[in-house]
Design a protein around this motif. Structure first.
Motif, PDB file in Angstrom:
ATOM      1  N   LEU A   1      16.002  11.166  35.902  1.00  0.00           N
ATOM      2  CA  LEU A   1      15.819  10.073  34.950  1.00  0.00           C
ATOM      3  C   LEU A   1      16.435  10.472  33.616  1.00  0.00           C
ATOM      4  O   LEU A   1      16.158  11.546  33.086  1.00  0.00           O
ATOM      5  CB  LEU A   1      14.332   9.761  34.759  1.00  0.00           C
ATOM      6  N   ALA A   2      17.263   9.600  33.074  1.00  0.00           N
ATOM      7  CA  ALA A   2      17.983   9.920  31.851  1.00  0.00           C
ATOM      8  C   ALA A   2      17.038  10.208  30.692  1.00  0.00           C
ATOM      9  O   ALA A   2      17.339  11.034  29.819  1.00  0.00           O
ATOM     10  CB  ALA A   2      18.923   8.777  31.486  1.00  0.00           C
ATOM     11  N   GLU A   3      15.879   9.535  30.677  1.00  0.00           N
ATOM     12  CA  GLU A   3      14.919   9.750  29.591  1.00  0.00           C
ATOM     13  C   GLU A   3      14.439  11.192  29.547  1.00  0.00           C
ATOM     14  O   GLU A   3      14.160  11.728  28.464  1.00  0.00           O
ATOM     15  CB  GLU A   3      13.724   8.801  29.753  1.00  0.00           C
ATOM     16  N   ASN A   4      14.313  11.819  30.714  1.00  0.00           N
ATOM     17  CA  ASN A   4      13.853  13.206  30.778  1.00  0.00           C
ATOM     18  C   ASN A   4      14.998  14.206  30.633  1.00  0.00           C
ATOM     19  O   ASN A   4      14.920  15.155  29.850  1.00  0.00           O
ATOM     20  CB  ASN A   4      13.134  13.451  32.103  1.00  0.00           C
ATOM     21  N   VAL A   5      16.065  13.983  31.387  1.00  0.00           N
ATOM     22  CA  VAL A   5      17.179  14.935  31.388  1.00  0.00           C
ATOM     23  C   VAL A   5      17.852  15.000  30.025  1.00  0.00           C
ATOM     24  O   VAL A   5      18.304  16.066  29.589  1.00  0.00           O
ATOM     25  CB  VAL A   5      18.206  14.577  32.479  1.00  0.00           C
ATOM     26  N   SER A   6      17.903  13.887  29.295  1.00  0.00           N
ATOM     27  CA  SER A   6      18.550  13.893  27.982  1.00  0.00           C
ATOM     28  C   SER A   6      17.853  14.843  27.015  1.00  0.00           C
ATOM     29  O   SER A   6      18.505  15.495  26.195  1.00  0.00           O
ATOM     30  CB  SER A   6      18.586  12.483  27.394  1.00  0.00           C
ATOM     31  N   LEU A   7      16.538  14.932  27.118  1.00  0.00           N
ATOM     32  CA  LEU A   7      15.789  15.855  26.252  1.00  0.00           C
ATOM     33  C   LEU A   7      16.165  17.301  26.564  1.00  0.00           C
ATOM     34  O   LEU A   7      16.313  18.132  25.664  1.00  0.00           O
ATOM     35  CB  LEU A   7      14.281  15.652  26.435  1.00  0.00           C
ATOM     36  N   LEU A   8      16.338  17.605  27.845  1.00  0.00           N
ATOM     37  CA  LEU A   8      16.741  18.952  28.253  1.00  0.00           C
ATOM     38  C   LEU A   8      18.149  19.265  27.776  1.00  0.00           C
ATOM     39  O   LEU A   8      18.405  20.345  27.219  1.00  0.00           O
ATOM     40  CB  LEU A   8      16.673  19.061  29.777  1.00  0.00           C
ATOM     41  N   VAL A   9      19.076  18.330  27.978  1.00  0.00           N
ATOM     42  CA  VAL A   9      20.471  18.556  27.594  1.00  0.00           C
ATOM     43  C   VAL A   9      20.582  18.723  26.080  1.00  0.00           C
ATOM     44  O   VAL A   9      21.324  19.584  25.592  1.00  0.00           O
ATOM     45  CB  VAL A   9      21.364  17.399  28.064  1.00  0.00           C
ATOM     46  N   ALA A  10      19.834  17.928  25.323  1.00  0.00           N
ATOM     47  CA  ALA A  10      19.873  18.040  23.861  1.00  0.00           C
ATOM     48  C   ALA A  10      19.332  19.392  23.401  1.00  0.00           C
ATOM     49  O   ALA A  10      19.862  19.999  22.454  1.00  0.00           O
ATOM     50  CB  ALA A  10      19.073  16.903  23.230  1.00  0.00           C
ATOM     51  N   GLU A  11      18.314  19.879  24.089  1.00  0.00           N
ATOM     52  CA  GLU A  11      17.737  21.195  23.733  1.00  0.00           C
ATOM     53  C   GLU A  11      18.740  22.316  24.011  1.00  0.00           C
ATOM     54  O   GLU A  11      18.998  23.161  23.146  1.00  0.00           O
ATOM     55  CB  GLU A  11      16.461  21.429  24.538  1.00  0.00           C
ATOM     56  N   LEU A  12      19.313  22.317  25.211  1.00  0.00           N
ATOM     57  CA  LEU A  12      20.265  23.367  25.581  1.00  0.00           C
ATOM     58  C   LEU A  12      21.594  23.197  24.847  1.00  0.00           C
ATOM     59  O   LEU A  12      22.266  24.177  24.524  1.00  0.00           O
ATOM     60  CB  LEU A  12      20.506  23.339  27.089  1.00  0.00           C
ATOM     61  N   GLY A  13      21.978  21.965  24.581  1.00  0.00           N
ATOM     62  CA  GLY A  13      23.289  21.673  24.016  1.00  0.00           C
ATOM     63  C   GLY A  13      23.502  22.188  22.614  1.00  0.00           C
ATOM     64  O   GLY A  13      24.658  22.294  22.160  1.00  0.00           O
ATOM     65  N   LYS A  14      22.436  22.505  21.920  1.00  0.00           N
ATOM     66  CA  LYS A  14      22.565  23.014  20.549  1.00  0.00           C
ATOM     67  C   LYS A  14      23.315  24.337  20.500  1.00  0.00           C
ATOM     68  O   LYS A  14      23.826  24.728  19.449  1.00  0.00           O
ATOM     69  CB  LYS A  14      21.179  23.163  19.916  1.00  0.00           C
ATOM     70  N   ASP A  15      23.402  25.019  21.617  1.00  0.00           N
ATOM     71  CA  ASP A  15      24.090  26.317  21.676  1.00  0.00           C
ATOM     72  C   ASP A  15      25.540  26.183  22.136  1.00  0.00           C
ATOM     73  O   ASP A  15      26.202  27.188  22.372  1.00  0.00           O
ATOM     74  CB  ASP A  15      23.347  27.259  22.634  1.00  0.00           C
ATOM     75  N   TYR A  16      26.023  24.941  22.257  1.00  0.00           N
ATOM     76  CA  TYR A  16      27.377  24.729  22.774  1.00  0.00           C
ATOM     77  C   TYR A  16      28.198  23.886  21.800  1.00  0.00           C
ATOM     78  O   TYR A  16      27.657  23.097  21.021  1.00  0.00           O
ATOM     79  CB  TYR A  16      27.311  24.036  24.143  1.00  0.00           C
ATOM     80  N   SER A  17      29.513  24.063  21.878  1.00  0.00           N
ATOM     81  CA  SER A  17      30.406  23.290  21.013  1.00  0.00           C
ATOM     82  C   SER A  17      30.761  21.949  21.627  1.00  0.00           C
ATOM     83  O   SER A  17      31.095  20.993  20.923  1.00  0.00           O
ATOM     84  CB  SER A  17      31.698  24.081  20.746  1.00  0.00           C
ATOM     85  N   HIS A  18      30.690  21.863  22.961  1.00  0.00           N
ATOM     86  CA  HIS A  18      31.021  20.634  23.672  1.00  0.00           C
ATOM     87  C   HIS A  18      30.007  20.399  24.791  1.00  0.00           C
ATOM     88  O   HIS A  18      29.576  21.354  25.451  1.00  0.00           O
ATOM     89  CB  HIS A  18      32.418  20.710  24.308  1.00  0.00           C
ATOM     90  N   ILE A  19      29.638  19.134  24.977  1.00  0.00           N
ATOM     91  CA  ILE A  19      28.793  18.736  26.099  1.00  0.00           C
ATOM     92  C   ILE A  19      29.552  17.663  26.862  1.00  0.00           C
ATOM     93  O   ILE A  19      29.907  16.627  26.299  1.00  0.00           O
ATOM     94  CB  ILE A  19      27.424  18.190  25.642  1.00  0.00           C
TER      95      ILE A  19
END
Length: 309
Positions: A69-87
Motif C-alpha cells: 500500500l502506497a500509504e505505508n511504503v511511502s513512509l518507509l521510502v521517505a525515511e530511508l531516502g534521506k540518505d540518498y541523492s536520488h530515489i
C-alpha cells in the motif's frame, strides 16, 4: 552519490520494470541500492541482489508492506531516502502512486517519466503527450524520479552479487486497508514486456470481434492491447489500454487494427520499433507514424492475415 530504487515485485519475483530503472540509475552514476518492501519477499530480494550493477539490497519484510500500500511504503521510502541523492521507481501504476507521496514527505519536487539522463541533476521527459521533450534540471538535494521503462534497456538480471540487508522499520499509516484484488490471468505475454503487440480500436465494433486479433496474437506470440476508445466503449478491460492514460509500450512490432491514431494513443506506442496500421480510412492519423500501412476493411484483412501465418 547514492541511488535508491524502489523495486516492483509480487513478493516472489522481481518485475521487469525494475531492471529498466536500474539502467537509468547506472547512467546517473553512483552506488545503487534496491529496496524490496513486502511480506514473505525474500525471493524477490534475492533476485534483486543478482541484478548487474546493484551494490546493495534493502529488505523490508513486514506485514505492513504485504500488499505494498502506497500509504505505508511511502513512509518507509521517505525515511530511508534521506540518505540518498536520488530515489527512483518505474513509471508504472505502482510507481506513479508511490513516488509523489515520497516527494511530498521529503518536501522536494518530482521529475516524472524521464526518458534520458543528461547528468546527475538534469533529465529529459516527454510533455504534451510526447509531442515535445522537456529538459529539466533539479536543484533539490534529493531527486525523486520515475523512469519510463521503454526508454532504457533492461539491466542484466544475472551477474550481480549484492548483499541483502534487513530493514526493521515498519510503518502503518492506518489510512487504508487491503480489501481484495482481481488479477487478470492470461497465457499471452504481459503487455509492457511483449516483443509483439496487436491492438484493436473503436473500429473493432464490439468486444466479441477482438477474437479476430486474438487469433493473430496467438500465432505471433503477441500481447493484445486496445485504444482508450475501445476500453471506454466497454469492448475490453482497462488493463488492456495502451496510451497516455494506459500502458506505455515499445515492442519490436506493434500492429494497430481499427485505431485512428489519436494523440493519446500515439503517446503510448510510437516508440515501437516497427508499426503496422490497418484502417479503412486512408486519412487516419495512425498512418503518419506507421512504417507499414494497409488501407482495408479489418474484417477482411485480419482473417486473411491470420490464415497466412
Amino acid at each position: 552519490m547514492a541511488i535508491l530504487i524502489v523495486a516492483e515485485h509480487d513478493n516472489a519475483t522481481l518485475k521487469g520494470a525494475t531492471l529498466h530503472a536500474v539502467s537509468a540509475a547506472a547512467q546517473i552514476g553512483g552506488d545503487i541500492a534496491v529496496l524490496v518492501a513486502g511480506e514473505g519477499c525474500q525471493a524477490a530480494a534475492d533476485a534483486a541482489a543478482k541484478v548487474a550493477g546493484v551494490s546493495k539490497v534493502l529488505l523490508a519484510d513486514n506485514a505492513a508492506y504485504g500488499h505494498q500500500l502506497a500509504e505505508n511504503v511511502s513512509l518507509l521510502v521517505a525515511e530511508l531516502g534521506k540518505d540518498y541523492s536520488h530515489i527512483l521507481a518505474p513509471a508504472t501504476t505502482t510507481g506513479k502512486n508511490l513516488l509523489p507521496r515520497v516527494a511530498a514527505l521529503l518536501d522536494v519536487g518530482q521529475i516524472s517519466e524521464i526518458v534520458a539522463v543528461e547528468s546527475a541533476d538534469t533529465f529529459k521527459r516527454p510533455i504534451y503527450a510526447g509531442n515535445a521533450i522537456a529538459t529539466v534540471k533539479s536543484l533539490d538535494a534529493i531527486k525523486v524520479i520515475t523512469v519510463r521503462g521503454t526508454a532504457f534497456d533492461a539491466a542484466a538480471a544475472e551477474g550481480g552479487s549484492a548483499a541483502v540487508e534487513a530493514v526493521a522499520s515498519a510503518h502503518d499509516a492506518a489510512q487504508s486497508r487491503f480489501v481484495g484484488e482481481e488479477v487478470a490471468v492470461s497465457e499471452r505475454p504481459e503487455l509492457t514486456a511483449a516483443r509483439v503487440v496487436i491492438s484493436g480500436g473503436r473500429g473493432m465494433g464490439n468486444g466479441e470481434n477482438f477474437a479476430l486479433i486474438e487469433k493473430v496474437a496467438d500465432k505471433l506470440g503477441a500481447a493484445v492491447g486496445a485504444s482508450r476508445a475501445a476500453v471506454d466503449a466497454g469492448f475490453v478491460p482497462n488493463d488492456m489500454q495502451v496510451g497516455q492514460t494506459g500502458k506505455i509500450v515499445a515492442p519490436e512490432l506493434y500492429i494497430a487494427v481499427g485505431i485512428s491514431g489519436a494523440i493519446q494513443h500515439l503517446a503510448g506506442m510510437k516508440d515501437s520499433k516497427v508499426i503496422v496500421a490497418i484502417n479503412k480510412d486512408e486519412e487516419a492519423p495512425i498512418f503518419q507514424v506507421a512504417d507499414y500501412g494497409l488501407v482495408a476493411d479489418l474484417f477482411e484483412a485480419v482473417p486473411e492475415l491470420e490464415s497466412k501465418l
